[in-house]
Design a protein around this motif. Structure first.
Motif, PDB file in Angstrom:
ATOM      1  N   GLU A  17      29.640  56.401  29.042  1.00  0.00           N
ATOM      2  CA  GLU A  17      30.590  56.420  30.154  1.00  0.00           C
ATOM      3  C   GLU A  17      31.772  57.281  29.732  1.00  0.00           C
ATOM      4  N   GLY A  28      22.946  56.044  26.591  1.00  0.00           N
ATOM      5  CA  GLY A  28      23.820  56.715  27.533  1.00  0.00           C
ATOM      6  C   GLY A  28      25.284  56.508  27.193  1.00  0.00           C
ATOM      7  N   THR A  78      17.096  54.360  35.237  1.00  0.00           N
ATOM      8  CA  THR A  78      18.190  55.318  35.045  1.00  0.00           C
ATOM      9  C   THR A  78      19.305  55.020  36.039  1.00  0.00           C
ATOM     10  N   ASN A 123      22.964  56.918  37.194  1.00  0.00           N
ATOM     11  CA  ASN A 123      23.846  58.079  37.083  1.00  0.00           C
ATOM     12  C   ASN A 123      24.845  58.065  38.230  1.00  0.00           C
ATOM     13  N   ARG A 141      32.321  59.004  34.560  1.00  0.00           N
ATOM     14  CA  ARG A 141      30.977  59.514  34.801  1.00  0.00           C
ATOM     15  C   ARG A 141      29.998  58.697  33.976  1.00  0.00           C
ATOM     16  N   ASP A 190      26.089  57.736  32.748  1.00  0.00           N
ATOM     17  CA  ASP A 190      24.762  58.315  32.560  1.00  0.00           C
ATOM     18  C   ASP A 190      23.996  57.404  31.598  1.00  0.00           C
ATOM     19  N   LYS A 235      20.223  55.125  30.653  1.00  0.00           N
ATOM     20  CA  LYS A 235      18.796  54.899  30.872  1.00  0.00           C
ATOM     21  C   LYS A 235      18.329  53.792  29.943  1.00  0.00           C
TER      22      LYS A 235
END
Length: 263
Positions: A104, A102, A160, A162, A147, A149, A151
């Motif tokens: 940032e 993932g 996960t 988010n 933001r 995201d 996992k």
């Protein structure tokens, strides 16, 4: 945007547009656009010295106003909006043994008040000039958020995370999910994410400098940069970490009005 800030923006914009048709040789307005690369540097002193850097795109748009003081010396105030974005953490490109995927993505918007001290040198009068500038930039943050995201698979459990985190208010809307569901672990992760507190100061001061070239009186190209003069982190984070950024850009200016040659 509060009422005082709205009035300030409206006043400066009115002065700019009223001056576009001015024949005043002592002051010249210009629109400006800059694009380039932003360098973010984070230094942590928590246990051992740890420094991370990343590069990202940045742009700014606005206007400025040359005010001639004497001979070749000018003071140039302005008003700009700027946007900066960065991948602050990319697990895909980190330790291959880390069971985490993932990223940032941080995005920031600022309203800036630059005040430049400028020295102008006419090489070929009315056709080609070189100028140097340096001065402070006072910035008010309009938005600063990341933001997330991510996992991960740990011991057969798929996790996960988010959501979005606001660096000014400290609020977030993180969503944490586990499969198969483990209520106690999920609640512990949700609590940890909810208690995340990384604060950025809304008001900043930077130093900007550069060199420019004016062609046929109105067209200007500049090479410039600015950098933070203080730590972006505030609160508890500032005691053990430093975050600073610098912006390296190529810019274009179109300068309005009529020019008169001066020694």
């Amino acid at each position: 945007m509060d009422t005082n800030l709205k009035l300030t923006v409206a006043f400066l914009a009115a002065v700019f547009f009223m001056s576009m048709d001015s024949d005043d040789a002592e002051a010249q307005p210009a629109v400006r656009f800059d694009a380039g690369a932003v360098n973010f540097t984070s230094i942590s002193f928590q246990e051992a010295l740890d420094m991370e850097t990343c590069w990202s795109p940045g742009v700014q748009l606005g206007f400025e106003y040359d005010i001639r003081v004497k001979n070749r010396f000018y003071i140039t105030p302005g008003l700009t909006w700027s946007w900066r974005s960065a991948i602050m953490y990319d697990a895909y490109n980190s330790d291959p043994d880390l069971q985490l995927m993932g990223s940032e993505l941080m995005s920031e918007h600022f309203l800036n008040l630059p005040v430049h001290f400028k020295w102008n040198f006419d090489i070929v009068p009315e056709k080609f000039a070189i100028f140097l500038y340096i001065g402070p930039v006072f910035s008010a943050g309009l938005a600063s958020s990341s933001r997330l995201d991510f996992k991960s698979d740990i011991d057969g459990v798929h996790i996960t995370v988010n959501g979005k985190y606001d660096y000014y208010s400290g609020s977030n809307n993180f969503q944490v999910r586990l499969f198969p569901a483990l209520e106690s672990t999920e609640n512990a992760l949700k609590k940890a994410m909810a208690e995340t507190r990384v604060w950025h100061g809304r008001f900043q001061m930077r130093l900007e400098s550069g060199v420019g070239f004016r062609i046929f009186r109105h067209y200007e190209m500049v090479l410039g940069s600015d950098f933070d003069l203080h730590n972006r982190y505030v609160g508890d984070m500032a005691a053990s970490s430093i975050l600073q950024s610098s912006f390296y850009y190529v810019g274009f200016r179109y300068r309005f009005g009529k020019f008169r040659n001066r020694d």
